[in-house]
Design a protein around this motif. Structure first.
Motif, short mmCIF file in Angstrom:
data_model
loop_
_atom_site.label_atom_id
_atom_site.label_comp_id
_atom_site.label_asym_id
_atom_site.label_seq_id
_atom_site.Cartn_x
_atom_site.Cartn_y
_atom_site.Cartn_z
N LEU A 105 52.42 34.06 15.92
CA LEU A 105 50.98 33.84 15.75
C LEU A 105 50.18 34.85 16.57
N GLN A 106 50.65 35.15 17.78
CA GLN A 106 49.97 36.13 18.62
C GLN A 106 50.05 37.53 18.01
N TYR A 110 46.85 39.33 16.46
CA TYR A 110 46.32 40.57 17.05
C TYR A 110 45.99 41.57 15.95
N ARG A 111 46.91 41.68 14.98
CA ARG A 111 46.68 42.60 13.86
C ARG A 111 45.45 42.17 13.04
N ASN A 112 45.31 40.88 12.81
CA ASN A 112 44.16 40.37 12.06
C ASN A 112 42.86 40.55 12.83
N HIS A 249 46.73 41.51 27.70
CA HIS A 249 45.68 40.56 28.04
C HIS A 249 45.63 39.40 27.05
N PHE A 250 45.56 39.71 25.76
CA PHE A 250 45.41 38.66 24.76
C PHE A 250 46.64 37.77 24.66
N TYR A 251 47.83 38.35 24.77
CA TYR A 251 49.04 37.55 24.71
C TYR A 251 49.15 36.60 25.91
N ASN A 252 48.48 36.95 27.01
CA ASN A 252 48.50 36.09 28.19
C ASN A 252 47.42 35.02 28.18
N ILE A 253 46.32 35.26 27.46
CA ILE A 253 45.23 34.27 27.50
C ILE A 253 45.15 33.41 26.24
N ALA A 257 46.98 32.65 18.16
CA ALA A 257 46.37 33.88 17.65
C ALA A 257 45.07 34.21 18.41
N PRO A 258 44.94 35.42 18.95
CA PRO A 258 43.67 35.83 19.55
C PRO A 258 42.58 35.94 18.48
#
Length: 324
Positions: A105-106, A110-112, A249-253, A257-258
């Motif tokens: 999902l991450q 991220y791609r989306n 950053h996004f995978y950690n927060i 899905a970001p």
């Protein structure tokens, strides 16, 4: 030349044969495939998701290659297929499916997110579009709540850091993305946005580094154009996203899905940090902006190279990552 060719042949041999042999041996010794070892031995967040992405993409099996680019709705079925392919019993390994789902999902998210951000960046500001105009007027209202805007075309726009009497011309580089980010900052973090705006106009009175300012020559303090810098920081955030630097950053927060909100929250953080960085750099004049911005960009990129880095952890549902 022969030496280089020998090295290349050795690397090719390692990648094609030795690595596969090592994986085979590890599976026999541990009873687990590489996906299992990553999910069970690596903590959730960027460390795990980045590792999951690499073997998936390098695998010869088509299912694993395409799993990182499937539609979010198809992830659950994809995980079932992967576990079947790898001969993993989901009843014996219930946590593996949950961990894989979070990682995919991450990665897919991220791609989306890049696609969503790119769409906003490519959409130009249209003064004939009522929605665009409403957003612009709201930006003024959030930043200057006690000062009415006398007219749509007005020199007042310079008070919040636009270059002329019609802000639409300043959005050309980043399109609607610049306006979206500025409005988000002004609305969701109103107190801080108004303070940063005030400090950008009157840096001598900045509250961010009072102790440092007392040591400096107060008549030398240089301000900047708030809105223009906001659009410039939008460009910085956009390039960090597209380059993949923000994955850490996004995978950690983001537990899954970001989203665009995560991107806008990151923009708010970058605005805060750049403002403090500008004050600490104490430039001689506004012509130093590009130098200061580049130095700031390098600092952020260096921070993002740490797999445990979360630029603004206070925005994250960090607890959600613990049990994945």
């Amino acid at each position: 030349l022969k030496h280089k060719m020998l090295i290349q042949i050795c690397l090719y041999f390692y990648c094609k044969f030795l690595w596969r042999c090592l994986k085979f041996v590890m599976r026999k010794l541990t009873g687990r495939c590489e996906l299992q070892r990553i999910c069970y031995n690596t903590k959730p967040g960027a460390s795990r998701t980045m590792k999951i992405g690499k073997p998936e993409q390098s695998s010869k099996q088509k299912l694993l290659q395409t799993s990182v680019s499937v539609h979010p709705d198809a992830i659950e079925k994809t995980i079932e297929d992967i576990m079947e392919l790898k001969k993993i019993n989901p009843d014996v390994n219930p946590q593996l499916g949950i961990s894989l789902q979070a990682c995919l999902l991450q990665i897919v998210g991220y791609r989306n997110l890049i696609a969503d951000v790119e769409k906003l960046r490519r959409e130009p500001y249209d003064s004939d579009n009522p929605q665009h105009e409403e957003m612009l007027l709201k930006l003024w209202k959030f930043l200057k709540p006690n000062t009415p805007l006398e007219s749509r075309i007005s020199k007042q726009w310079c008070e919040i850091g636009f270059q002329g009497d019609d802000p639409k011309t300043d959005f050309r580089g980043m399109g609607l993305l610049g306006l979206y980010n500025l409005q988000y900052f002004a609305e969701r973090d109103a107190t801080a946005a108004q303070q940063v705006l005030s400090d950008s106009l009157h840096p001598k009175c900045s509250k961010f580094s009072k102790a440092e300012w007392e040591k400096k020559r107060m008549d030398k303090a240089i301000g900047y154009s708030f809105a223009i810098v906001g659009i410039n920081i939008t460009d910085l955030a956009y390039n960090l996203l597209v380059s993949g630097a923000l994955k850490t950053h996004f995978y950690n927060i983001a537990p899954e899905a970001p989203t665009l909100s995560h991107f806008q929250q990151t923009f708010c953080y970058l605005m805060h940090e750049f403002h403090k960085f500008w004050i600490d750099e104490d430039p001689m004049d506004i012509m130093e902006f590009n130098r200061v911005r580049e130095k700031f960009r390098k600092r952020i990129i260096k921070q993002l190279q740490n797999p445990d880095m979360a630029l603004c952890p206070h925005f994250a549902a960090s607890e959600g990552l613990i049990n994945m």
